[in-house]
Motif scaffolding. Structure first.
Motif, mmCIF file in Angstrom:
data_model
loop_
_atom_site.group_PDB
_atom_site.id
_atom_site.type_symbol
_atom_site.label_atom_id
_atom_site.label_comp_id
_atom_site.label_asym_id
_atom_site.label_seq_id
_atom_site.Cartn_x
_atom_site.Cartn_y
_atom_site.Cartn_z
ATOM 1 N N UNK A 1 -9.015 6.920 4.399
ATOM 2 C CA UNK A 1 -9.371 6.259 2.870
ATOM 3 C C UNK A 1 -8.795 4.692 2.905
ATOM 4 N N UNK B 1 3.076 12.196 -0.094
ATOM 5 C CA UNK B 1 1.885 11.385 0.435
ATOM 6 C C UNK B 1 1.644 10.212 0.404
ATOM 7 N N UNK B 2 0.695 9.526 1.386
ATOM 8 C CA UNK B 2 0.540 8.248 1.379
ATOM 9 C C UNK B 2 -0.915 7.981 1.431
ATOM 10 N N UNK B 3 -1.305 6.694 1.651
ATOM 11 C CA UNK B 3 -2.873 6.496 2.050
ATOM 12 C C UNK B 3 -3.141 6.534 3.448
ATOM 13 N N UNK B 4 -4.080 7.542 3.948
ATOM 14 C CA UNK B 4 -4.246 7.603 5.104
ATOM 15 C C UNK B 4 -5.222 6.594 5.808
ATOM 16 N N UNK C 1 1.033 -1.254 0.092
ATOM 17 C CA UNK C 1 0.122 0.113 -0.029
ATOM 18 C C UNK C 1 0.626 1.399 0.143
ATOM 19 N N UNK D 1 -0.536 8.857 5.973
ATOM 20 C CA UNK D 1 0.063 9.987 5.259
ATOM 21 C C UNK D 1 0.547 10.945 6.342
#
Lengths: 243, 243
Positions: free
Chosen positions: B114, B108-111, B16, B82
Motif C-alpha cells: 500500500x 499494524x503498519x503500512x506495508x 509513516x 507491517x
C-alpha cells in the motif's frame, strides 16, 4: 498548483493514523469524506471545514474535492483503511483528468486486512489475496473465478464486503467454492469493528465459517494449508519448510 | 503479565508510523529489530535500550525479545512495513508458545504494497494478491502455481522480494509465467526505496518489466486487464462496469 490529499485514515481509531496523514489534515482547509469517516476524525481537527457526501455518491464526492481545491483551498479527501485498497484514490485520478492543475498526493494507511490480521494474530505472514464479494461493479463470475483460483493455489484469502442485506448468502456461496480446493478444517477468522468500539474476533474452521452470519463491518480471513490455531490466535507460518 | 509489542514501523520514514506504534515504543524499555530498521527509528526514541540481530537470525531475535520481556521489561520488536506481512509476528507466536506469561500485542503498519501503491498512483483499487518470489522457505513450484493462478484469475499482483544476488533471474521467470495469461501490454509499475531517501518509481508494460533489473529494495506491481496509465500514474478502476 493546488494540492489535494487523498488519505487513508486507517481502520478507525485516531491512534492508528500515520503522522503523515495527521499533518496533511492539519495543513488542510477542508476535509471531505463519507459521513461516518468524517465523524470519526472531526474532534481531532478543530477549526477545519468539513464536507460529507452519502454512500454511493463517490463521483460527486471526488468532483466536490477538486472543485474546492480549484478555489485555492488545500483539501483532504479521507477514506477508511487505505485510500488505495477498494478506496477513492483510483476514482480521484480518473476524475482528476479534468483538473490538470491540481496535484494529487496519496497518503497510505493501515487497511482492514492488516489491521484485522493484527487482531487475529498473524494470518497474513505468507502470500495472500484480497477479494471483495461485492458484485455491484464486478460480475459474480469474475469473483467466483478468483475465489477458485486463489483457493487452488493455496493463498490465504481476505474477503472484503463479505455481506450486505441484498447479498446475505454470498459468504456461504464463497465458502462452498473455496471448499472445492481448501479443506473444511482450514483455520479461518473474522474480525468486526477493527480498532473501533465493539471490536471482536473469532477463530473457526472453514466449515464453521460457512454457517456464520457476518455484517458489512466484518473482515473475513481464510487460512492456507499451513495456517494453525495457536492459543486462540490464527497464525500462518512464514514458509513451507521447517524453520 | 509482561507486555511484548510487535510493531510494523511502515515503509521507512518516521512520519509513516502510526500514533499507536509511536506510543508503544515510547512506553517500551527496550526496542529490538534488524539493524537497518533500528537505525531508521533510533533518533526518535532517545534513552531507550536498542538491541539488534543480523538478517537470517530471526528465531534468535524472537527468543531475545521474549527473554528481555521475561526480565520484566516492556519490549518492542520492530519490523519494516507491517509485522504481519512476511514479517515477524507469526514467528513471535510460534516462539511464544514457550513463554505463556508474556502477552503479545501486534501493532499494524503500512506495508510496502500500500505504501508503494500510493507512490505509483492507485494500482490496488481492485482485488489483488501479494506473492513473495523468495524460495528460501517456499518451494518454487508453489510460487509458480500462485503466479499462474493469480494471473489466470486476473488479479493485480504485487511481488515482494523480487530479486536477490542468488535469484537475479526470478523476476524474468515470473514475468514469463504471468504472460501465459496476462497481456504483454499489461500496465506494471516498480517502486524502490518507498518513503525513504532515493524513492523512485517507473510505470511500464509487462514486456518491459521482464527485461528490467530490480534490487531487493524494490516492490513490483502487475496490473489486471483494466489497469491503465493516466498521466504517468498506474491506476486500476474500481470495477468492470462503467461507473
Amino acid at each position: 498548483m493546488s494540492k489535494l490529499y487523498v488519505i487513508g485514515i486507517g481502520p478507525g481509531a485516531y491512534e492508528q493514523m500515520t503522522g503523515k496523514a495527521i499533518t496533511a489534515m492539519q495543513n488542510s482547509d477542508t476535509i471531505i469524506g463519507y459521513t461516518v469517516y468524517v465523524d470519526l476524525v472531526k474532534e481531532h481537527f478543530p477549526g477545519k471545514e468539513f464536507m460529507t457526501t452519502p454512500m454511493k455518491k463517490e463521483v460527486d464526492r471526488c468532483v466536490l474535492a477538486f472543485e474546492e481545491a480549484k478555489k485555492g483551498k488545500t483539501v483532504s479527501m479521507i477514506c477508511s483503511g487505505d485510500a488505495g485498497v477498494y478506496g477513492m484514490s483510483g476514482l480521484m485520478y480518473e476524475v482528476g483528468e479534468k483538473y490538470p492543475d491540481i496535484e494529487l498526493e496519496i497518503i497510505p494507511g493501515v487497511t482492514a486486512a492488516t489491521g484485522g490480521a493484527a487482531v487475529l494474530g498473524a494470518p497474513l505472514i505468507h502470500d495472500f489475496c484480497l477479494i471483495s464479494l461485492s458484485d455491484l461493479l464486478t460480475p459474480w463470475e469474475k469473483i467466483e473465478a478468483r475465489l477458485l483460483g486463489a483457493s487452488q493455489a493455496d493463498f490465504v484469502i481476505v474477503l472484503y464486503n463479505p455481506s450486505s442485506i441484498k447479498r446475505h448468502d454470498y459468504l456461504q456461496k464463497a465458502c462452498d467454492l473455496m471448499m472445492q480446493y481448501k479443506s473444511e478444517d482450514t483455520v479461518c477468522g473474522i474480525v468486526s469493528q477493527i480498532a473501533r468500539e465493539g471490536e471482536e474476533y473469532h477463530v473457526m474452521t472453514l466449515k464453521e465459517l460457512r454457517d456464520t452470519k457476518v455484517d458489512m463491518f466484518t473482515t473475513v480471513f481464510i487460512g492456507n494449508s499451513q495456517t494453525k490455531e495457536l492459543n486462540g490466535k490464527m497464525v500462518t507460518p512464514r514458509g513451507y519448510r521447517n524453520v
